[in-house]
Design a protein around this motif. Structure first.
Motif, short mmCIF file in Angstrom:
data_model
loop_
_atom_site.label_atom_id
_atom_site.label_comp_id
_atom_site.label_asym_id
_atom_site.label_seq_id
_atom_site.Cartn_x
_atom_site.Cartn_y
_atom_site.Cartn_z
N CYS A 69 36.85 32.72 35.85
CA CYS A 69 37.49 33.18 37.09
C CYS A 69 36.84 34.42 37.70
CB CYS A 69 38.97 33.44 36.85
SG CYS A 69 39.34 34.83 35.76
N GLY A 70 36.03 35.15 36.93
CA GLY A 70 35.38 36.33 37.47
C GLY A 70 36.38 37.35 37.98
N THR A 71 36.22 37.76 39.23
CA THR A 71 37.13 38.75 39.81
C THR A 71 38.39 38.13 40.40
OG1 THR A 71 35.78 38.70 41.82
CG2 THR A 71 35.31 40.43 40.23
N GLY A 72 38.59 36.83 40.19
CA GLY A 72 39.86 36.20 40.54
C GLY A 72 39.99 35.68 41.96
N ASP A 73 38.89 35.51 42.67
CA ASP A 73 38.98 35.04 44.05
C ASP A 73 39.65 33.67 44.15
OD1 ASP A 73 37.60 37.31 44.67
OD2 ASP A 73 35.70 36.34 45.11
N ILE A 74 39.14 32.70 43.41
CA ILE A 74 39.72 31.36 43.45
C ILE A 74 41.10 31.35 42.80
CG2 ILE A 74 39.45 28.98 42.60
CD1 ILE A 74 36.44 29.29 42.92
N THR A 75 41.26 32.10 41.74
CA THR A 75 42.55 32.16 41.04
C THR A 75 43.66 32.56 41.99
OG1 THR A 75 41.22 33.08 39.23
CG2 THR A 75 43.59 32.88 38.86
N ASP A 76 43.42 33.59 42.78
CA ASP A 76 44.44 34.07 43.72
C ASP A 76 44.68 33.07 44.84
OD1 ASP A 76 46.25 36.27 44.19
OD2 ASP A 76 45.09 36.71 45.99
N LEU A 77 43.62 32.42 45.31
CA LEU A 77 43.78 31.39 46.34
C LEU A 77 44.61 30.21 45.82
CD1 LEU A 77 40.17 31.31 47.87
CD2 LEU A 77 42.26 32.08 49.02
#
Length: 242
Positions: A69-77
């Motif tokens: 997820c890295g810094t969570g860009d897709i996770t938050d979307l």
């Protein structure tokens, strides 16, 4: 910066250690990096990925997993698209997860895990996503087997990833472009040209588009969608567990 060895991308344990080291180095500037390397397209690509996901989970308590997820860009979307869902983001690097925690909704679960050894039960997820995850898998076949294992029957996986053309001439051109582009931004952001030349090196040892799709079929997945972006360098992929 640690140098690449000839067999780095063929030995899972060595690649795992290198990934942990590399992404710990780039974590503080990762948001800037993805914008710069993609010419400000990264955010749009990730939104395109999530907007294309099936809408039938919007009001249901589905389980969604974002790999690497890295810094969570897709996770938050994902949480934005599926507010009732249980959304989990995993990453190998704790410093990346710290930044994801700052960027994501507090309702998102985040934990450190290796995509090749997932600590989840069989058939426990309705949806899996990943941004630049497949190419960085220490063992691609092992990761695909894990995705297949944790997905419910008929469930889907969706990825944003670099794509490698099957033609040798185009592969060489792509390698040179990414090598030079990565070196430029490595120097600008880290004063180290080698930091982002990793992208070109990893792609050189990654399956081409045709071979990758055959690999999906061998691991029990059907390709539902393949959309190329950025002059064919980026691919949006949708797979279904058979």
């Amino acid at each position: 910066m640690e140098k690449y060895s000839d067999d780095l991308f063929f030995r899972p344990q060595q690649k795992r250690r290198f990934n942990s080291y590399l992404f710990s180095v780039v974590a503080p500037k990762y948001h800037i990096t993805t914008k710069a390397l993609s010419l400000l397209n990264d955010k749009r690509w990730k939104r395109t990925l999530t907007e294309a996901l099936p809408d039938d989970g919007k009001k249901q308590k589905i389980s969604v997993l974002d790999i690497a997820c890295g810094t969570g860009d897709i996770t938050d979307l994902l949480k934005e698209k599926f507010p009732a869902a249980s959304v989990t983001g995993i990453d190998l690097v704790p410093s990346m997860l710290c930044r994801a925690k700052e960027n994501c909704s507090p309702d998102v679960s985040l934990c450190a895990q290796d995509m090749c050894k997932l600590a989840f039960k069989n058939e426990s997820f309705d949806l899996v996503t990943g941004g630049y995850a497949l190419r960085n898998a220490p063992d691609l076949n092992g990761a695909l087997d894990e995705f297949w294992r944790i997905l419910k029957p008929g469930a889907t996986a969706h990825f944003l990833e670099f794509s490698k053309p099957p033609q040798k001439v185009l592969q060489f051109n792509q390698y040179c472009i990414l090598k030079l582009w990565g070196a430029l931004w490595g120097y600008i952001l880290h004063r180290d040209c080698s930091v982002y030349t990793y992208i070109a090196e990893s792609l050189r040892r990654y399956p081409d588009k045709v071979s990758l799709h055959l690999t999906f079929a061998k691991r029990g997945f059907k390709v539902l969608r393949s959309q190329l972006k950025f002059l064919g360098i980026i691919e949006l992929l949708s797979l279904q567990k058979l």
